[in-house]
Design a protein around this motif. Structure first.
Motif, PDB file in Angstrom:
ATOM      1  N   GLU A 427       0.787  -1.229   0.000  1.00  0.00           N
ATOM      2  CA  GLU A 427       0.000   0.000   0.000  1.00  0.00           C
ATOM      3  C   GLU A 427       0.829   1.294   0.000  1.00  0.00           C
ATOM      4  O   GLU A 427       0.283   2.377   0.193  1.00  0.00           O
ATOM      5  N   ASN A 428       2.123   1.160  -0.211  1.00  0.00           N
ATOM      6  CA  ASN A 428       2.985   2.336  -0.440  1.00  0.00           C
ATOM      7  C   ASN A 428       3.019   3.328   0.717  1.00  0.00           C
ATOM      8  O   ASN A 428       3.215   4.516   0.490  1.00  0.00           O
ATOM      9  N   PHE A 429       2.819   2.857   1.943  1.00  0.00           N
ATOM     10  CA  PHE A 429       2.999   3.791   3.051  1.00  0.00           C
ATOM     11  C   PHE A 429       4.453   4.260   3.053  1.00  0.00           C
ATOM     12  O   PHE A 429       5.358   3.503   2.774  1.00  0.00           O
ATOM     13  N   HIS A 430       4.646   5.528   3.312  1.00  0.00           N
ATOM     14  CA  HIS A 430       5.943   6.233   3.262  1.00  0.00           C
ATOM     15  C   HIS A 430       6.394   6.510   1.828  1.00  0.00           C
ATOM     16  O   HIS A 430       7.482   7.043   1.619  1.00  0.00           O
ATOM     17  N   ASN A 433       1.741   7.618  -3.771  1.00  0.00           N
ATOM     18  CA  ASN A 433       0.541   6.816  -4.047  1.00  0.00           C
ATOM     19  C   ASN A 433       0.189   5.866  -2.908  1.00  0.00           C
ATOM     20  O   ASN A 433      -0.288   4.748  -3.123  1.00  0.00           O
ATOM     21  N   GLU A 434       0.389   6.322  -1.671  1.00  0.00           N
ATOM     22  CA  GLU A 434      -0.100   5.555  -0.529  1.00  0.00           C
ATOM     23  C   GLU A 434      -1.605   5.350  -0.672  1.00  0.00           C
ATOM     24  O   GLU A 434      -2.329   6.234  -1.120  1.00  0.00           O
ATOM     25  N   HIS A 435      -2.072   4.149  -0.301  1.00  0.00           N
ATOM     26  CA  HIS A 435      -3.492   3.865  -0.424  1.00  0.00           C
ATOM     27  C   HIS A 435      -3.917   2.826   0.606  1.00  0.00           C
ATOM     28  O   HIS A 435      -3.079   2.181   1.250  1.00  0.00           O
ATOM     29  N   PHE A 436      -5.222   2.668   0.751  1.00  0.00           N
ATOM     30  CA  PHE A 436      -5.808   1.733   1.701  1.00  0.00           C
ATOM     31  C   PHE A 436      -6.888   0.947   0.966  1.00  0.00           C
ATOM     32  O   PHE A 436      -7.778   1.538   0.344  1.00  0.00           O
ATOM     33  N   HIS A 437      -6.795  -0.379   0.999  1.00  0.00           N
ATOM     34  CA  HIS A 437      -7.810  -1.216   0.366  1.00  0.00           C
ATOM     35  C   HIS A 437      -9.114  -1.111   1.153  1.00  0.00           C
ATOM     36  O   HIS A 437      -9.159  -1.465   2.336  1.00  0.00           O
ATOM     37  N   LEU A 438     -10.162  -0.671   0.494  1.00  0.00           N
ATOM     38  CA  LEU A 438     -11.410  -0.399   1.207  1.00  0.00           C
ATOM     39  C   LEU A 438     -12.116  -1.663   1.670  1.00  0.00           C
ATOM     40  O   LEU A 438     -12.938  -1.608   2.590  1.00  0.00           O
ATOM     41  N   GLU A 439     -11.809  -2.812   1.074  1.00  0.00           N
ATOM     42  CA  GLU A 439     -12.410  -4.037   1.619  1.00  0.00           C
ATOM     43  C   GLU A 439     -11.888  -4.298   3.030  1.00  0.00           C
ATOM     44  O   GLU A 439     -12.619  -4.810   3.888  1.00  0.00           O
TER      45      GLU A 439
END
Length: 465
Positions: A427-430, A433-439
């Motif tokens: 999820e590319n934290f740091h 394009n950091e993101h969070f899978h909504l499921e």
């Protein structure tokens, strides 16, 4: 299971509202590392206060520290029931390089059921889930099955320099039976995991000084020590060819894996061949006698993170550089002490220091390792809550990385720590394009809500370490 069905209905009805509220939070550029965002840090703290109030938490406050403030709130009316302390952070990493983002980092956008924004996964999205789980339970019955306290800080991304002092000064205020943290990841898509241990961290910079200035290699080469050769010789002495660390006493206090742990890791069916392909290496490398998961979760390391000195531009420059250096970090496992390891490193450096140079050692920040036995009731309860929602067995894992403040919680408050993460390593934290899978956002809300009911069934004595 009736409460889980009620939670499911509530979260379905409120999903759009909750996502817009999360987007408000994500729009605040609360970058703790950059002084120009100090006002944004305050704004994020104030946003949390409003969110705590709306959820039904009480005694809500912004508590000042020597840096950015922490935000506190609680609900303590479940008489005789356990108390959960929820920890998270509202600060985020800087966004550079900005040009690599596909959408502005502080303008949240949903693509392919993923929420893109800085902080979406680390850690605003996961903090938000805990707040909304409390809100859902309060809306449904006007009370919670357990007592809760929230401690959300603003300096995790810069090493939490002021939080340990805050914890020590507020031990009574933060007293609880377990600590729950959602700032880690799952084992993979659709595969929940409870992380029950993290490695600690320590490190040093080694600076090697030779002559007072660079020397001509024709005039002095062969008669004067070259600091680059010296640093290479010194670094080579730290490990043997199989990766075993050669520093005297380094492994003395390493806590060995139990047979149950080794069996649990083997049962995960980790594909080492797939990993080689993913990272494009011809072979994996590590301490003999241990699997990749054991090597990266439960064994200590010594790694060279940077090596510098001499000429590295185009062409060649025939000099003996006057200086060279290296940065080294060690990941530590339970029962290893960072201060003791640094002293062992210093002794090793002194013993193996090449002739003809001066060597100085500078220490980096340290963090202790942490572990809660994976058969602890609070850990197993988290696994059951995951399984009710995801309908697959929960993995019990250790993390190869370090969250130094977790060890401080463990040491100061002497409470079991439960790491219930909902992020994914992809999820590319740091990174851009950091993101969070909504499921996982959707399912995680239900897992957290159910976990409070799981903990309700335990006495305080059962939850003691």
């Amino acid at each position: 299971m009736a409460h889980l069905e009620q939670l499911d209905q509530y979260f379905k009805e409120q999903r759009d509202t909750h996502l817009e509220e999360l987007n408000e939070f994500l729009r605040i550029p609360s970058i703790s590392a950059l002084s120009e965002h100090k006002a944004d840090m305050q704004k994020a703290a104030e946003w949390l206060v409003q969110s705590f109030d709306a959820a039904g938490l009480e005694n809500v406050s912004i508590d000042e520290t020597d840096g950015h403030p922490v935000v506190y709130g609680d609900w303590l009316h479940a008489e005789g029931k356990p108390t959960i302390l929820v920890y998270g952070h509202y600060d985020v990493q800087p966004v550079d390089p900005l040009e690599l983002w596909d959408s502005p980092p502080f303008e949240p956008e949903v693509r392919d059921n993923k929420l893109f924004a800085r902080g979406a996964s680390d850690d605003k999205g996961q903090v938000f889930m805990h707040i909304k789980a409390v809100e859902a339970l309060m809306k449904q019955s006007g009370k919670l099955p357990v007592n809760v306290k929230f401690l959300i800080e603003g300096e995790e991304e810069v090493g939490s320099p002021n939080l340990e002092k805050y914890i020590r000064e507020n031990k009574d205020k933060l007293a609880a039976d377990i600590i729950v943290i959602s700032d880690t990841g799952m084992q993979g898509p659709g595969q929940p995991a409870v992380c029950y241990g993290l490695r600690g961290l320590t490190g040093v910079q080694i600076d090697v000084k030779g002559a007072k200035g660079d020397l001509h290699s024709g005039l002095y080469g062969g008669g004067v020590q070259n600091p680059l050769h010296a640093i290479v010789e010194l670094l080579a002495s730290f490990r043997d060819k199989e990766g075993t660390i050669a520093v005297e006493g380094f492994y003395d206090n390493v806590r060995e894996l139990t047979e149950e742990e080794r069996a649990a890791y083997e049962a995960l069916g980790f594909d080492e061949e797939a990993l080689k392909e993913e990272i494009d290496v011809p072979a994996l490398f590590g301490e003999k006698g241990f699997s990749y998961l054991e090597q990266t979760w439960a064994r200590p390391t010594l790694e060279i993170n940077g090596l510098f000195g001499g000429f590295s531009g185009e062409g060649i420059k025939t000099v003996l550089p006057s200086e060279a250096g290296a940065k080294i970090t060690c990941r530590l496992v339970p029962d290893q002490d960072p201060d003791e390891i640094v002293e062992k490193l210093k002794a090793h450096i002194e013993k193996h220091k090449p002739a003809g140079v001066t060597v100085t050692v500078t220490e980096f920040d340290k963090g202790k390792p942490f572990i809660t036995p994976f058969d602890h009731p609070a850990i197993q309860a988290a696994g059951r809550s995951y399984e009710k929602v995801y309908h697959v067995p929960t993995a019990y894992t250790r993390g190869g990385g370090s969250i130094p403040i977790v060890a401080a919680f463990d040491e100061i408050l002497e409470l079991p720590v439960v790491l219930m993460g909902f992020g994914l390593s992809t999820e590319n934290f740091h990174a851009p394009n950091e993101h969070f899978h909504l499921e996982n956002f959707d399912q995680g809300l239900r897992v957290i809500g159910d976990y409070y009911y799981e903990i309700e069934s335990f006495s305080k004595e059962e939850l003691k370490k």
